[in-house]
Design a protein around this motif. Structure first.
Motif, PDB file in Angstrom:
ATOM      1  N   GLY A   5      17.733  -3.986  56.943  1.00 10.73           N
ATOM      2  CA  GLY A   5      16.672  -3.852  56.004  1.00 10.73           C
ATOM      3  C   GLY A   5      16.960  -2.149  55.153  1.00 10.73           C
ATOM      4  N   GLN A   6      17.848  -1.600  55.364  1.00 10.20           N
ATOM      5  CA  GLN A   6      18.124  -0.339  55.060  1.00 10.20           C
ATOM      6  C   GLN A   6      18.997  -0.620  53.831  1.00 10.20           C
ATOM      7  OE1 GLN A   6      19.454   2.743  57.692  1.00 10.20           O
ATOM      8  NE2 GLN A   6      17.334   2.988  58.444  1.00 10.20           N
ATOM      9  N   GLU A   7      18.812   0.106  52.748  1.00 10.69           N
ATOM     10  CA  GLU A   7      19.850  -0.057  51.745  1.00 10.69           C
ATOM     11  C   GLU A   7      21.299   0.541  51.812  1.00 10.69           C
ATOM     12  OE1 GLU A   7      18.884   3.803  48.873  1.00 10.69           O
ATOM     13  OE2 GLU A   7      17.255   2.805  49.120  1.00 10.69           O
ATOM     14  N   GLN A   8      22.151  -0.095  51.192  1.00  7.88           N
ATOM     15  CA  GLN A   8      23.515   0.364  51.228  1.00  7.88           C
ATOM     16  C   GLN A   8      23.752   1.434  50.209  1.00  7.88           C
ATOM     17  OE1 GLN A   8      25.796  -1.200  53.171  1.00  7.88           O
ATOM     18  NE2 GLN A   8      24.275  -2.237  54.295  1.00  7.88           N
ATOM     19  N   LEU A   9      24.828   2.372  50.877  1.00  9.72           N
ATOM     20  CA  LEU A   9      25.143   3.288  49.810  1.00  9.72           C
ATOM     21  C   LEU A   9      25.946   2.810  48.747  1.00  9.72           C
ATOM     22  CD1 LEU A   9      25.496   6.366  52.275  1.00  9.72           C
ATOM     23  CD2 LEU A   9      23.758   5.744  50.951  1.00  9.72           C
ATOM     24  N   SER A  10      26.089   3.520  47.544  1.00  8.19           N
ATOM     25  CA  SER A  10      26.990   3.112  46.507  1.00  8.19           C
ATOM     26  C   SER A  10      28.253   3.983  46.693  1.00  8.19           C
ATOM     27  CB  SER A  10      26.325   3.423  45.207  1.00  8.19           C
ATOM     28  OG  SER A  10      26.487   4.895  44.911  1.00  8.19           O
ATOM     29  N   GLN A  11      29.401   3.378  46.203  1.00  7.74           N
ATOM     30  CA  GLN A  11      30.525   3.947  46.159  1.00  7.74           C
ATOM     31  C   GLN A  11      30.645   5.454  45.900  1.00  7.74           C
ATOM     32  OE1 GLN A  11      32.098   1.849  48.211  1.00  7.74           O
ATOM     33  NE2 GLN A  11      34.113   2.548  47.334  1.00  7.74           N
ATOM     34  N   GLU A  12      29.774   5.845  44.762  1.00  6.99           N
ATOM     35  CA  GLU A  12      29.550   7.209  44.244  1.00  6.99           C
ATOM     36  C   GLU A  12      28.996   8.155  45.213  1.00  6.99           C
ATOM     37  OE1 GLU A  12      28.291   4.592  42.398  1.00  6.99           O
ATOM     38  OE2 GLU A  12      30.162   4.278  41.125  1.00  6.99           O
ATOM     39  N   GLN A  13      28.045   7.684  46.098  1.00  8.24           N
ATOM     40  CA  GLN A  13      27.321   8.241  47.087  1.00  8.24           C
ATOM     41  C   GLN A  13      28.267   8.495  48.284  1.00  8.24           C
ATOM     42  OE1 GLN A  13      24.127   5.752  47.753  1.00  8.24           O
ATOM     43  NE2 GLN A  13      22.673   7.300  46.450  1.00  8.24           N
ATOM     44  N   ILE A  14      29.154   7.511  48.497  1.00  3.55           N
ATOM     45  CA  ILE A  14      30.136   7.691  49.568  1.00  3.55           C
ATOM     46  C   ILE A  14      31.063   8.748  49.527  1.00  3.55           C
ATOM     47  CG2 ILE A  14      31.826   6.554  50.865  1.00  3.55           C
ATOM     48  CD1 ILE A  14      29.911   3.828  50.814  1.00  3.55           C
ATOM     49  N   ARG A  15      31.476   8.557  48.288  1.00  2.04           N
ATOM     50  CA  ARG A  15      32.547   9.542  47.732  1.00  2.04           C
ATOM     51  C   ARG A  15      31.936  10.964  47.620  1.00  2.04           C
ATOM     52  NH1 ARG A  15      37.292  11.181  48.365  1.00  2.04           N
ATOM     53  NH2 ARG A  15      38.240  11.996  46.653  1.00  2.04           N
ATOM     54  N   GLY A  17      29.723  12.230  49.710  1.00  4.30           N
ATOM     55  CA  GLY A  17      29.546  12.736  50.983  1.00  4.30           C
ATOM     56  C   GLY A  17      31.074  13.039  51.495  1.00  4.30           C
ATOM     57  N   GLU A  18      31.844  12.230  51.113  1.00  2.00           N
ATOM     58  CA  GLU A  18      33.331  12.483  51.767  1.00  2.00           C
ATOM     59  C   GLU A  18      33.710  13.957  51.245  1.00  2.00           C
ATOM     60  OE1 GLU A  18      35.553   9.132  50.356  1.00  2.00           O
ATOM     61  OE2 GLU A  18      34.968   8.022  52.215  1.00  2.00           O
ATOM     62  N   ILE A  19      33.484  14.139  49.931  1.00  2.00           N
ATOM     63  CA  ILE A  19      33.845  15.300  49.305  1.00  2.00           C
ATOM     64  C   ILE A  19      33.053  16.578  49.767  1.00  2.00           C
ATOM     65  CG2 ILE A  19      33.925  16.836  47.211  1.00  2.00           C
ATOM     66  CD1 ILE A  19      34.218  14.010  45.672  1.00  2.00           C
ATOM     67  N   GLU A  20      31.911  16.464  50.166  1.00  2.00           N
ATOM     68  CA  GLU A  20      31.050  17.490  50.800  1.00  2.00           C
ATOM     69  C   GLU A  20      31.443  17.885  52.104  1.00  2.00           C
ATOM     70  OE1 GLU A  20      26.423  18.570  51.875  1.00  2.00           O
ATOM     71  OE2 GLU A  20      26.886  16.550  50.756  1.00  2.00           O
ATOM     72  N   ALA A  21      31.751  16.768  52.778  1.00  2.00           N
ATOM     73  CA  ALA A  21      32.252  16.966  54.355  1.00  2.00           C
ATOM     74  C   ALA A  21      33.589  17.592  54.088  1.00  2.00           C
ATOM     75  CB  ALA A  21      32.418  15.445  54.984  1.00  2.00           C
ATOM     76  N   SER A  22      34.517  17.431  53.351  1.00  2.00           N
ATOM     77  CA  SER A  22      35.715  17.780  53.474  1.00  2.00           C
ATOM     78  C   SER A  22      35.802  19.360  53.192  1.00  2.00           C
ATOM     79  CB  SER A  22      36.790  17.003  52.327  1.00  2.00           C
ATOM     80  OG  SER A  22      36.436  17.151  51.256  1.00  2.00           O
ATOM     81  N   GLN A  23      34.653  19.588  52.125  1.00  2.00           N
ATOM     82  CA  GLN A  23      34.682  21.080  51.619  1.00  2.00           C
ATOM     83  C   GLN A  23      33.951  21.605  52.871  1.00  2.00           C
ATOM     84  OE1 GLN A  23      32.199  20.622  48.014  1.00  2.00           O
ATOM     85  NE2 GLN A  23      33.882  20.623  46.701  1.00  2.00           N
ATOM     86  N   THR A  24      33.054  21.254  53.588  1.00  2.00           N
ATOM     87  CA  THR A  24      32.339  21.903  54.578  1.00  2.00           C
ATOM     88  C   THR A  24      33.517  22.269  55.683  1.00  2.00           C
ATOM     89  OG1 THR A  24      30.383  20.749  54.438  1.00  2.00           O
ATOM     90  CG2 THR A  24      30.708  21.657  56.478  1.00  2.00           C
TER      91      THR A  24
END
Length: 49
Positions: A5-15, A17-24
């Motif tokens: 029942g939870q919404e799926q993340l879009s490709q832009e949101q996933i990307r 998040g990946e950019i933020e994680a790699s910067q961190t």
């Protein structure tokens, strides 16, 4: 996170998040290196002055 029942993340949101994680990760590694090298830099400045 995986509950039905939870919404799926879009490709832009996933990307974004990946950019933020790699910067961190890069910032954490850079901070660790700077903290490791700081005593050597302080000693160098003390000897230079």
């Amino acid at each position: 996170m995986f509950a039905p029942g939870q919404e799926q993340l879009s490709q832009e949101q996933i990307r974004a998040g990946e950019i933020e994680a790699s910067q961190t990760i890069r910032m954490a590694i850079s901070g660790g290196i700077l903290l490791y090298l700081s005593p050597f830099a302080i000693d160098f400045v003390k000897k230079f002055l």
